[in-house]
Scaffold this motif. Structure first.
Motif, PDB file in Angstrom:
ATOM      1  N   SER A  96       0.835  -1.416  -0.234  1.00  0.00           N
ATOM      2  CA  SER A  96      -0.241   0.316  -0.016  1.00  0.00           C
ATOM      3  C   SER A  96       1.292   1.192  -0.016  1.00  0.00           C
ATOM      4  O   SER A  96       2.218   1.549   0.617  1.00  0.00           O
ATOM      5  CB  SER A  96      -0.552   0.293   1.208  1.00  0.00           C
TER       6      SER A  96
ATOM      7  N   ILE B 211      -4.070   3.774  -0.522  1.00  0.00           N
ATOM      8  CA  ILE B 211      -4.452   2.420  -1.555  1.00  0.00           C
ATOM      9  C   ILE B 211      -4.218   1.533  -1.446  1.00  0.00           C
ATOM     10  O   ILE B 211      -2.471   1.012  -1.591  1.00  0.00           O
ATOM     11  CB  ILE B 211      -3.770   3.545  -3.191  1.00  0.00           C
TER      12      ILE B 211
ATOM     13  N   ARG C  81      -3.380  -2.940  -2.111  1.00  0.00           N
ATOM     14  CA  ARG C  81      -3.354  -3.563  -3.757  1.00  0.00           C
ATOM     15  C   ARG C  81      -2.508  -2.861  -5.225  1.00  0.00           C
ATOM     16  O   ARG C  81      -3.166  -3.150  -5.974  1.00  0.00           O
ATOM     17  CB  ARG C  81      -4.560  -4.608  -4.155  1.00  0.00           C
ATOM     18  N   LEU C  82      -1.625  -2.872  -4.392  1.00  0.00           N
ATOM     19  CA  LEU C  82      -0.411  -2.244  -5.446  1.00  0.00           C
ATOM     20  C   LEU C  82       0.413  -2.601  -5.894  1.00  0.00           C
ATOM     21  O   LEU C  82       1.447  -3.559  -4.494  1.00  0.00           O
ATOM     22  CB  LEU C  82      -0.065  -0.848  -4.859  1.00  0.00           C
TER      23      LEU C  82
ATOM     24  N   LEU D 222      -0.962   4.456 -11.244  1.00  0.00           N
ATOM     25  CA  LEU D 222      -2.031   4.417 -10.267  1.00  0.00           C
ATOM     26  C   LEU D 222      -3.648   4.127 -10.251  1.00  0.00           C
ATOM     27  O   LEU D 222      -3.425   5.406 -12.074  1.00  0.00           O
ATOM     28  CB  LEU D 222      -2.144   5.488  -9.244  1.00  0.00           C
ATOM     29  N   SER D 223      -4.001   3.346 -10.181  1.00  0.00           N
ATOM     30  CA  SER D 223      -5.916   2.920 -10.989  1.00  0.00           C
ATOM     31  C   SER D 223      -6.240   4.858 -11.106  1.00  0.00           C
ATOM     32  O   SER D 223      -7.191   5.590  -9.832  1.00  0.00           O
ATOM     33  CB  SER D 223      -7.058   2.456 -10.532  1.00  0.00           C
TER      34      SER D 223
ATOM     35  N   ASP E  58      -9.554   5.301 -12.106  1.00  0.00           N
ATOM     36  CA  ASP E  58     -10.668   5.560 -10.682  1.00  0.00           C
ATOM     37  C   ASP E  58     -10.703   6.010  -9.393  1.00  0.00           C
ATOM     38  O   ASP E  58     -11.429   5.980  -8.483  1.00  0.00           O
ATOM     39  CB  ASP E  58     -11.448   4.189 -10.995  1.00  0.00           C
ATOM     40  N   ILE E  59     -10.002   5.044  -8.438  1.00  0.00           N
ATOM     41  CA  ILE E  59      -9.041   5.296  -7.512  1.00  0.00           C
ATOM     42  C   ILE E  59      -9.256   6.207  -6.546  1.00  0.00           C
ATOM     43  O   ILE E  59      -9.492   6.704  -5.991  1.00  0.00           O
ATOM     44  CB  ILE E  59      -8.425   4.363  -6.862  1.00  0.00           C
TER      45      ILE E  59
ATOM     46  N   ASP F 288      -8.605  -6.624 -12.732  1.00  0.00           N
ATOM     47  CA  ASP F 288      -9.482  -5.449 -11.878  1.00  0.00           C
ATOM     48  C   ASP F 288      -9.076  -5.503 -10.242  1.00  0.00           C
ATOM     49  O   ASP F 288      -9.113  -5.074  -9.654  1.00  0.00           O
ATOM     50  CB  ASP F 288     -10.656  -5.497 -12.431  1.00  0.00           C
TER      51      ASP F 288
ATOM     52  N   ASN G  76      -4.894  -1.976  -7.829  1.00  0.00           N
ATOM     53  CA  ASN G  76      -5.417  -1.000  -8.126  1.00  0.00           C
ATOM     54  C   ASN G  76      -3.887  -0.451  -8.667  1.00  0.00           C
ATOM     55  O   ASN G  76      -4.298   0.615  -8.696  1.00  0.00           O
ATOM     56  CB  ASN G  76      -5.457  -0.003  -6.497  1.00  0.00           C
TER      57      ASN G  76
END
Length: 132
Positions: free
Chosen positions: A13, A25, A27-28, A39-40, A42-43, A99, A102
């Motif tokens: 993270s 964040i 799940r990296l 980085l996503s 969306d996040i 998916d 992130n």
């Protein structure tokens, strides 16, 4: 900082700061094969990070093919005890088939922190704690 081994990937993270808002964040993927952190989008939208006129568009190539993202300067990245001020970070959409993550922590951050990855203990730490 602890490393998790999930779906055959090393994950951790980070916390980023943008315009005074912090976001952690999870799940990296720790990706020593990626030149830049991605980085996503969306996040990070939840703290106001989105493409704006003047942001640099970046084209990159990898196992999944060609990807497009935008590069934006943020206030801070914190990865365990390592703090990086005013870095440029890439943001974009990850492949549909990944998916469950992130983003990727790439060599731009790993090298700046001179990160030591200990797979026996599943830990990662910088050789120093602060960098500008």
């Amino acid at each position: 900082m602890q490393i998790k081994y999930i779906d055959d990937l090393l994950q951790t993270s980070i916390t980023i700061r943008y315009k005074g808002h912090n976001l952690t964040i999870d799940r990296l993927v720790i990706d020593t094969g990626a030149a830049h952190t991605l980085l996503s989008s969306d996040i990070v939208a939840q703290i106001g990070i989105h493409y704006e006129n003047g942001d640099r568009l970046v084209r990159s190539f990898g196992i999944g093919g060609e990807e497009y993202s935008f590069r934006k300067q943020i206030e801070q990245v914190q990865l365990g005890g390592f703090i990086m001020n005013n870095p440029f970070i890439d943001f974009g959409v990850l492949h549909e088939n990944i998916d469950h993550i992130n983003g990727l922590i790439g060599l731009d951050i790993l090298k700046r922190g001179n990160m030591i990855i200990n797979l026996h203990r599943m830990e990662m730490h910088p050789t120093f704690s602060h960098h500008d």
